[in-house]
Design an enzyme around this catalytic site. Structure first.
Site, short mmCIF file in Angstrom:
data_model
loop_
_atom_site.label_atom_id
_atom_site.label_comp_id
_atom_site.label_asym_id
_atom_site.label_seq_id
_atom_site.Cartn_x
_atom_site.Cartn_y
_atom_site.Cartn_z
N HIS A 117 -15.48 53.20 20.44
CA HIS A 117 -14.85 54.51 20.66
C HIS A 117 -15.93 55.58 20.80
CE1 HIS A 117 -15.61 55.55 16.49
NE2 HIS A 117 -14.84 54.58 16.03
N HIS B 18 -18.92 55.83 18.28
CA HIS B 18 -20.05 54.92 18.54
C HIS B 18 -20.85 55.42 19.75
CE1 HIS B 18 -16.73 52.07 17.08
NE2 HIS B 18 -17.54 52.23 16.05
N CYS C 163 -13.79 46.82 -1.31
CA CYS C 163 -12.99 47.33 -0.20
C CYS C 163 -13.47 46.64 1.07
CB CYS C 163 -13.12 48.85 -0.06
SG CYS C 163 -12.32 49.43 1.46
N CYS D 179 -14.52 49.04 3.99
CA CYS D 179 -15.87 49.61 3.84
C CYS D 179 -16.92 48.51 3.75
CB CYS D 179 -16.00 50.44 2.57
SG CYS D 179 -14.94 51.86 2.46
N CYS E 149 -8.72 53.25 -1.51
CA CYS E 149 -9.90 53.73 -0.79
C CYS E 149 -9.45 54.90 0.09
CB CYS E 149 -10.47 52.61 0.09
SG CYS E 149 -11.55 53.25 1.38
N HIS F 66 -9.74 53.97 3.93
CA HIS F 66 -8.91 52.90 4.49
C HIS F 66 -7.49 52.85 3.95
CE1 HIS F 66 -13.09 51.75 5.43
NE2 HIS F 66 -12.54 51.48 6.59
N LYS G 80 -8.68 62.48 11.80
CA LYS G 80 -9.61 61.36 11.79
C LYS G 80 -9.18 60.36 12.87
CE LYS G 80 -11.27 57.79 9.00
NZ LYS G 80 -11.94 57.06 8.27
N LYS H 127 -6.60 53.88 14.06
CA LYS H 127 -5.64 53.03 14.78
C LYS H 127 -4.22 53.44 14.44
CE LYS H 127 -7.82 48.57 15.33
NZ LYS H 127 -7.95 47.28 14.70
O1 ME8 Z 1 -20.78 51.28 9.78
N1 ME8 Z 1 -18.07 60.62 14.65
O2 ME8 Z 1 -20.35 50.24 11.80
P1 ME8 Z 1 -19.23 51.17 12.43
C1 ME8 Z 1 -19.37 60.39 14.85
N2 ME8 Z 1 -21.56 48.08 10.99
N3 ME8 Z 1 -19.93 59.18 14.78
C2 ME8 Z 1 -19.14 58.14 14.53
C3 ME8 Z 1 -17.74 58.30 14.33
C4 ME8 Z 1 -17.22 59.61 14.41
N4 ME8 Z 1 -15.94 59.87 14.23
N5 ME8 Z 1 -17.23 57.09 14.09
C5 ME8 Z 1 -18.25 56.20 14.15
C6 ME8 Z 1 -20.92 50.35 10.55
N6 ME8 Z 1 -19.40 56.82 14.42
C7 ME8 Z 1 -21.86 49.21 10.22
C8 ME8 Z 1 -23.29 49.67 10.43
S1 ME8 Z 1 -25.90 49.20 10.54
C9 ME8 Z 1 -26.93 48.14 9.82
C10 ME8 Z 1 -24.32 48.64 10.12
C11 ME8 Z 1 -20.73 56.19 14.58
O3 ME8 Z 1 -18.71 50.42 13.60
C12 ME8 Z 1 -21.72 56.69 13.54
O4 ME8 Z 1 -23.02 56.43 13.99
O5 ME8 Z 1 -18.28 51.62 11.40
C13 ME8 Z 1 -21.39 55.79 12.37
O6 ME8 Z 1 -22.43 55.76 11.40
C14 ME8 Z 1 -21.23 54.46 13.06
O7 ME8 Z 1 -20.58 54.79 14.31
C15 ME8 Z 1 -20.39 53.49 12.25
O8 ME8 Z 1 -20.06 52.39 13.02
#
Ligand code: ME8
Length: 499
Positions: free
Chosen positions: A22, A25, A130, A133, A147, A150, A299, A302
Site C-alpha cells: 500500500h 510501504h 500479539c 505485531c 492490542c 490490531h 488508519k 482492511k
Molecule cells: O513492520 N504511513 O513490515 P510492515 C507511513 N516486516 N509509512 C507506513 C505506513 C503508513 N501508514 N504503513 C506502513 C514490518 N508504512 C516488518 C519490518 S524490517 C527488518 C521488518 C511503512 O509491512 C513504514 O516504513 O508492517 C513502516 O515502518 C513499514 O511500512 C512497516 O511495514
C-alpha cells in the site's frame, strides 16, 4: 556519513507479505529511491536494499486464510511488491526475500556465532504474544486487554525458548544513542527510544517452538528463529551473500515510527553481540523515522477498507505524478500526517498540470515561435555549477542559486527534508512564471523587443534545464522529457489536466 570509498548503503524495512503493498510501504521505499538517485547523481556508489519479510505466524495465518501454502502465498505477494516498485520506478539494487535459501543459511551462521559468543541461553517464556505485531506484549501495551493496533486479544504463550542477553547490552546502546554515535532522527524518535530503554527491557526470546513457518535454529531444529531476528539480519545477510560487505555498515535506515524499537535497540544489540561490544563501526550510522499517515483521518486498515494501492494512483496520475503526490502530503520526518484522497486531484492540477507542465509548455512553445535555437544543456550536477544566463545579474540567476542551496541542504542525509527540497524546485517554477508574466516575451513589435525577448526565452530554457536536473531524483521520467523538449523545441503535454 561513513566514507567507505564513496559507497553508501541505504535500507528500507522489509515488508510483511500478509497483505498487498500500500502507499505506506510506497512512501518509505520512494524516499529511499529519491536519496539513492540523488547520491548517484553526485557520483556516489549507492546500494539500495528493500524486500519482503516472509516468515512467522502472521504470514502462515494469512496463507491459510487464502487457502495457499505459505511459500505459494509469499511468492504471490512478494511478486506484487516487486511489480508495484517497478510501476513506481523504484531503482533498488537488490530485493531480499527472507525465504531465500541464501538468507536462511546466513541467519543460521550468525546465530551460531551469537551462541558461541555466549549471548544466548535457554529459558522458559510465559506471557502474551500479539501475532499482528509479531511481538511479545505486556499488560501495559494493551488497551482493555487488546492490542490497540490490531484490536485483538494476544495469545497466551508458554514455551521453552532460546533467549538473547539484551539487557547486558542496553547500557552500551543507551550511551551510543545519547552521544549520537548511533544517530536517531528526528529528535522525537531518539527520545522515544531512550524512554523505552529507561523503562527497562527484558532479555528477548529469539526462537519460537510453536511456530513452524520460519528458519530452523541450527542447533535445535524443533525451534524456528523469531521472525524479527530473521528479518533484522537481512541487511547483513544480503551483503554477505553478494560479497558486497564493502558497503557495510548501513548509512541510513528509514522507517515508520512503529518499528523504531526493533531497529534502534534490537538490531544494534545483535550486531554488537556478533562483532564484539566495542564494534560500534558495525552499527547503522543513522536510523530515521518518518511520519505515519492516515487516509482521510483514518488508519489504513482492511476492516475499514481504505487501503490505498499505489498502482491505482499510478493508473490515474502516472508514475512521476504519483511520486510527487506521495512525497508532498506532509513534512517528511515530522509528525504523522493525513492523505486526503479528494485533495490529490487538486494538487495534481495546481502543481503539475498548471505548475510544472504549463511552464514547460509555455517556454517550449515560445522558443519554437521565436525560433530560438535549441539550447545545449551541459549536464549540471545537482550539487552546483551555476547556469549561464543572458540577462546578467537577473533576479532569475539569484533564484537558481537560492533554490539550489535550499535543495542541497534539505536533501542531505542528515536532514532528509524531502518535501522542502521539492518546495525549492517549485519556488523556481513560480519565479519563472513571474518572469514570463512581467516580461511578456511573446511581444515581437520591434527588433529591439525581439532581441530582448529572445534573451528571456533562452534564459528560461536554461532554468528549465536546471529544474529538470533537480527533478531527476524525484521524477526521473519527467526530467528526461523536459530535457528532450528543450533540446528539440517540441512541446508535448507532461501532465494533462484532470477534470
Ligand atoms: O513492520 N504511513 O513490515 P510492515 C507511513 N516486516 N509509512 C507506513 C505506513 C503508513 N501508514 N504503513 C506502513 C514490518 N508504512 C516488518 C519490518 S524490517 C527488518 C521488518 C511503512 O509491512 C513504514 O516504513 O508492517 C513502516 O515502518 C513499514 O511500512 C512497516 O511495514
Amino acid at each position: 556519513m561513513a566514507e567507505k570509498d564513496n559507497k553508501i548503503y541505504l535500507t528500507t524495512p522489509i515488508y510483511y507479505v500478509n497483505s498487498k503493498p500500500h502507499i505506506g510501504h510506497a512512501y518509505t521505499t520512494l524516499a529511499i529511491d529519491v536519496l539513492t538517485r540523488y547520491y548517484r547523481i553526485l557520483g556516489k556508489e549507492v546500494f539500495f536494499l528493500t524486500g519482503t519479510d516472509e516468515h512467522g505466524a502472521k504470514i502462515a495465518e494469512a496463507a491459510q486464510k487464502a487457502g495457499k501454502t505459505p511459500q505459494e502465498f509469499c511468492d504471490e505477494i512478494s511478486g506484487l511488491f516487486k511489480t508495484a516498485w517497478q510501476n513506481l520506478n523504484i531503482d533498488y539494487s537488490y530485493f531480499i526475500r527472507t525465504t531465500d535459501k541464501s538468507h536462511e543459511e546466513k541467519v543460521a551462521e550468525f546465530l551460531n556465532v551469537l551462541k558461541s559468543n555466549g549471548y544466548l541461553y535457554e529459558g522458559e517464556y510465559a506471557g502474551k504474544y500479539c501475532v499482528g505485531c509479531e511481538k511479545f506484549v505486556t499488560d501495559k501495551d494493551l488497551v482493555d486487554g487488546k492490542c490497540p493496533d490490531h484490536k485483538c486479544e494476544p495469545q497466551d504463550v508458554a514455551e521453552e525458548n532460546w533467549f538473547f542477553k539484551l539487557r547486558q547490552l542496553l547500557p552500551k546502546i543507551k550511551e551510543l544513542i545519547e552521544s549520537d554515535k548511533l544517530l536517531i532522527l528526528p529528535e522525537k524518535a531518539k527520545s522515544e527510544v531512550l524512554g523505552v530503554i529507561k523503562q527497562g527491557l527484558d532479555d528477548v526470546s529469539i526462537s519460537r517452538k510453536s511456530v513452524s513457518w520460519g528458519i530452523k535454529l541450527p542447533w535445535e531444529e524443533s525451534q524456528t528463529v523469531y521472525v524479527w531476528i530473521d528479518a533484522l539480519l537481512n541487511y547483513w545477510t544480503v551483503l554477505q551473500n553478494l560479497g558486497k560487505m564493502e558497503f557495510w555498515p548501513v548509512d541510513l535506515h528509514l522507517m515508520g515510527r512503529e518499528i523504531l524499537k526493533f531497529h534502534c535497540i534490537m538490531w544494534p544489540a545483535i550486531l554488537l553481540a556478533y562483532y564484539g561490544d566495542d564494534a560500534i563501526d558495525q552499527l547503522p550510522k543513522q536510523a530515521f523515522c518518518h511520519g505515519y499517515f492516515t487516509i482521510d483521518g483514518q488508519k489504513m486498515s482492511k476492516t475499514i477498507g481504505n487501503i490505498v494501492d499505489p498502482n491505482d494512483l499510478i493508473k490515474k496520475y502516472g508514475t512521476d505524478a504519483t511520486r510527487y503526490l506521495l512525497l508532498t502530503q506532509f513534512p517528511f520526518g515530522g509528525n504523522d500526517g493525513d492523505v486526503s484522497l479528494s485533495r490529490l486531484d487538486e494538487k495534481y492540477n495546481s502543481d503539475l498540470a498548471s505548475g510544472l507542465g504549463n511552464l514547460v509548455a509555455r517556454v517550449v512553445t515560445l522558443a519554437t515561435k521565436l525560433k530560438v535555437q535549441p539550447v545545449r544543456i551541459a549536464t549540471q550536477s545537482v550539487a552546483g555549477g551555476s547556469a549561464k544566463l543572458k540577462v546578467k545579474g537577473s533576479r532569475l540567476e539569484q533564484n537558481i542559486l537560492e533554490a539550489k542551496n535550499k535543495y542541497n541542504f534539505s536533501l542531505a542525509l542528515e536532514n532528509l527534508k524531502i518535501d522542502e527540497a521539492l518546495g525549492a524546485i517549485w519556488e523556481l517554477i513560480g519565479a519563472c512564471d513571474k518572469i514570463i508574466d512581467t516580461e511578456k516575451p511573446w511581444e515581437l513589435a520591434n527588433e529591439k523587443l525581439k532581441t530582448k525577448n529572445e534573451k528571456v526565452i533562452k534564459d528560461l530554457l536554461v532554468v528549465l534545464g536546471e529544474i529538470a536536473e533537480m527533478l531527476k531524483p524525484f521524477m526521473p521520467q519527467t526530467a528526461d522529457k523536459i530535457l528532450e523538449q528543450i533540446k528539440t523545441n517540441k512541446s508535448e503535454p507532461l501532465f494533462p489536466r484532470l477534470n
